[in-house]
Design a protein around this motif. Structure first.
Motif, PDB file in Angstrom:
ATOM      1  N   SER A 147     -95.363  68.900  64.671  1.00  0.00           N
ATOM      2  CA  SER A 147     -95.044  67.559  65.128  1.00  0.00           C
ATOM      3  C   SER A 147     -95.134  67.522  66.648  1.00  0.00           C
ATOM      4  O   SER A 147     -95.097  68.569  67.316  1.00  0.00           O
ATOM      5  CB  SER A 147     -93.634  67.154  64.692  1.00  0.00           C
ATOM      6  OG  SER A 147     -92.678  67.990  65.341  1.00  0.00           O
ATOM      7  N   GLN A 148     -95.260  66.342  67.214  1.00  0.00           N
ATOM      8  CA  GLN A 148     -95.319  66.236  68.668  1.00  0.00           C
ATOM      9  C   GLN A 148     -94.005  66.696  69.302  1.00  0.00           C
ATOM     10  O   GLN A 148     -94.015  67.301  70.379  1.00  0.00           O
ATOM     11  CB  GLN A 148     -95.648  64.795  69.077  1.00  0.00           C
ATOM     12  CG  GLN A 148     -97.053  64.361  68.695  1.00  0.00           C
ATOM     13  CD  GLN A 148     -97.417  62.987  69.231  1.00  0.00           C
ATOM     14  OE1 GLN A 148     -97.052  62.641  70.354  1.00  0.00           O
ATOM     15  NE2 GLN A 148     -98.152  62.209  68.421  1.00  0.00           N
ATOM     16  N   ASP A 162    -104.480  77.407  73.992  1.00  0.00           N
ATOM     17  CA  ASP A 162    -103.111  77.084  73.567  1.00  0.00           C
ATOM     18  C   ASP A 162    -102.970  77.239  72.053  1.00  0.00           C
ATOM     19  O   ASP A 162    -101.937  77.718  71.558  1.00  0.00           O
ATOM     20  CB  ASP A 162    -102.758  75.657  73.973  1.00  0.00           C
ATOM     21  CG  ASP A 162    -102.632  75.495  75.489  1.00  0.00           C
ATOM     22  OD1 ASP A 162    -102.057  76.385  76.125  1.00  0.00           O
ATOM     23  OD2 ASP A 162    -103.116  74.478  76.003  1.00  0.00           O
ATOM     24  N   ALA A 163    -104.007  76.837  71.317  1.00  0.00           N
ATOM     25  CA  ALA A 163    -103.966  76.985  69.857  1.00  0.00           C
ATOM     26  C   ALA A 163    -103.949  78.454  69.471  1.00  0.00           C
ATOM     27  O   ALA A 163    -103.249  78.854  68.527  1.00  0.00           O
ATOM     28  CB  ALA A 163    -105.161  76.277  69.227  1.00  0.00           C
ATOM     29  N   TYR A 221    -102.364  67.496  78.048  1.00  0.00           N
ATOM     30  CA  TYR A 221    -103.539  67.919  77.298  1.00  0.00           C
ATOM     31  C   TYR A 221    -103.464  69.424  77.049  1.00  0.00           C
ATOM     32  O   TYR A 221    -102.766  70.158  77.753  1.00  0.00           O
ATOM     33  CB  TYR A 221    -104.837  67.536  78.023  1.00  0.00           C
ATOM     34  CG  TYR A 221    -105.131  68.318  79.282  1.00  0.00           C
ATOM     35  CD1 TYR A 221    -105.834  69.519  79.232  1.00  0.00           C
ATOM     36  CD2 TYR A 221    -104.726  67.834  80.524  1.00  0.00           C
ATOM     37  CE1 TYR A 221    -106.108  70.237  80.376  1.00  0.00           C
ATOM     38  CE2 TYR A 221    -104.987  68.548  81.673  1.00  0.00           C
ATOM     39  CZ  TYR A 221    -105.685  69.749  81.604  1.00  0.00           C
ATOM     40  OH  TYR A 221    -105.943  70.460  82.744  1.00  0.00           O
ATOM     41  N   PHE A 222    -104.164  69.847  76.018  1.00  0.00           N
ATOM     42  CA  PHE A 222    -104.094  71.238  75.579  1.00  0.00           C
ATOM     43  C   PHE A 222    -105.501  71.763  75.349  1.00  0.00           C
ATOM     44  O   PHE A 222    -106.450  70.993  75.164  1.00  0.00           O
ATOM     45  CB  PHE A 222    -103.264  71.341  74.302  1.00  0.00           C
ATOM     46  CG  PHE A 222    -101.862  70.835  74.460  1.00  0.00           C
ATOM     47  CD1 PHE A 222    -100.859  71.690  74.851  1.00  0.00           C
ATOM     48  CD2 PHE A 222    -101.564  69.493  74.251  1.00  0.00           C
ATOM     49  CE1 PHE A 222     -99.554  71.219  75.019  1.00  0.00           C
ATOM     50  CE2 PHE A 222    -100.277  69.014  74.413  1.00  0.00           C
ATOM     51  CZ  PHE A 222     -99.265  69.877  74.808  1.00  0.00           C
ATOM     52  N   SER A 247    -101.281  64.383  70.575  1.00  0.00           N
ATOM     53  CA  SER A 247    -101.366  63.946  69.175  1.00  0.00           C
ATOM     54  C   SER A 247    -102.420  64.747  68.425  1.00  0.00           C
ATOM     55  O   SER A 247    -102.212  65.127  67.256  1.00  0.00           O
ATOM     56  CB  SER A 247    -101.690  62.453  69.108  1.00  0.00           C
ATOM     57  OG  SER A 247    -102.915  62.171  69.760  1.00  0.00           O
ATOM     58  N   GLU A 248    -103.545  65.025  69.090  1.00  0.00           N
ATOM     59  CA  GLU A 248    -104.612  65.813  68.467  1.00  0.00           C
ATOM     60  C   GLU A 248    -104.185  67.271  68.306  1.00  0.00           C
ATOM     61  O   GLU A 248    -104.409  67.887  67.256  1.00  0.00           O
ATOM     62  CB  GLU A 248    -105.880  65.729  69.327  1.00  0.00           C
ATOM     63  CG  GLU A 248    -106.454  64.323  69.453  1.00  0.00           C
ATOM     64  CD  GLU A 248    -107.546  64.237  70.487  1.00  0.00           C
ATOM     65  OE1 GLU A 248    -108.529  63.505  70.232  1.00  0.00           O
ATOM     66  OE2 GLU A 248    -107.427  64.903  71.544  1.00  0.00           O
TER      67      GLU A 248
END
Length: 266
Positions: free
Chosen positions: A14-15, A43-44, A38-39, A5-6
């Motif tokens: 969107s998820q 990843d970003a 988790y990311f 979600s974060e």
């Protein structure tokens, strides 16, 4: 580390889109001890690099491939150059589609039946799919034929008629089937086998529009107006071949097709 979600909020996705890119391989699935995804900041960074490549017009699959490949700066430049050429080719294809649409719209709106005129035409490159109704040559020319058909609508399925058959007075003129394109577009073919490709010298030509059924189009009398135009204007047909381009085809084969013939002349 960031929960899905974060991560979705910080990347503007969107998820469901995050899960979609997981399946595509852009994002690696990591789970904590409770089984939650988790990311990481890395990843970003991948998402940002991926979006840049999408802006360049890469497909999702190709963009991910480029990100994952270990490339030097020179290799990446080459990748971009090849992609740029691909886009240029796509633009040429779109221009070709527009030109052909404009042509057939003009003919349908303004008439075309037995319209004959003298014009200048550029040379035509083509590869044989048949010799008459014998299609065995298509096995020999398969690779080059595919190169031409991949460039439609700049390329065209066409027919080649023998000048000698037209002048012989045969009851029927059986065409050979080819795919070809204007010589000015040759660069779009890339590195091809020139021994399998023919060049029809055009220049000054008769352009003859006609509307015939498939059955009628091979009969010698369907060329009467063309032959009379040549004789009445004291012209001579040049070369061994005549080009016939279908402009509008009736799908059931029972109606009439619109065709345009290019006949090189002196």
């Amino acid at each position: 580390m960031y929960k899905i979600s974060e991560f979705a909020k910080m990347t503007g996705m969107s998820q469901s889109k995050v899960r979609f890119y997981e399946k595509k391989g852009l994002l690696r699935v990591r789970k904590d001890e409770n089984g939650y995804r988790y990311f990481t900041p890395q990843d970003a960074f991948r998402v940002n690099a991926f979006r840049v490549l999408l802006q360049y017009g890469f497909t999702i699959e190709k963009a991910i491939q480029v990100i994952d490949e270990k490339q030097s700066g020179e290799q990446f430049i080459q990748t971009l150059k090849e992609h740029k050429q691909g886009i240029i080719n796509e633009v040429e294809l779109m221009k070709g589609r527009i030109a052909k649409l404009e042509q057939v719209i003009f003919l349908l709106e303004n008439g075309y039946e037995n319209r004959i005129e003298v014009t200048e035409a550029e040379d035509f490159l083509y590869v044989y799919a048949s010799q008459g109704m014998d299609f065995s040559i298509s096995n020999e020319n398969a690779e080059e034929f595919a190169r031409f058909t991949d460039l439609m609508p700049i390329s065209s399925n066409a027919r080649i008629l023998k000048t000698a058959d037209l002048l012989s007075g045969k009851e029927r003129i059986l065409p050979s089937y080819v795919c070809g394109l204007p010589a000015s577009k040759e660069k779009l073919l890339g590195d091809y086998d020139k021994s399998k490709v023919n060049r029809m010298k055009m220049g000054k030509c008769i352009r003859f529009y006609r509307q015939k059924t498939r059955e009628e189009s091979t009969k010698i009398e369907s060329f009467t107006d063309l032959v009379e135009f040549v004789q009445q204007n004291n012209l001579k047909i040049r070369g061994e071949t005549i080009l016939l381009l279908p402009t509008f085809l009736n799908l059931d084969g029972n109606g009439k097709d619109i065709e345009v013939l290019y006949v090189p002349i002196y």
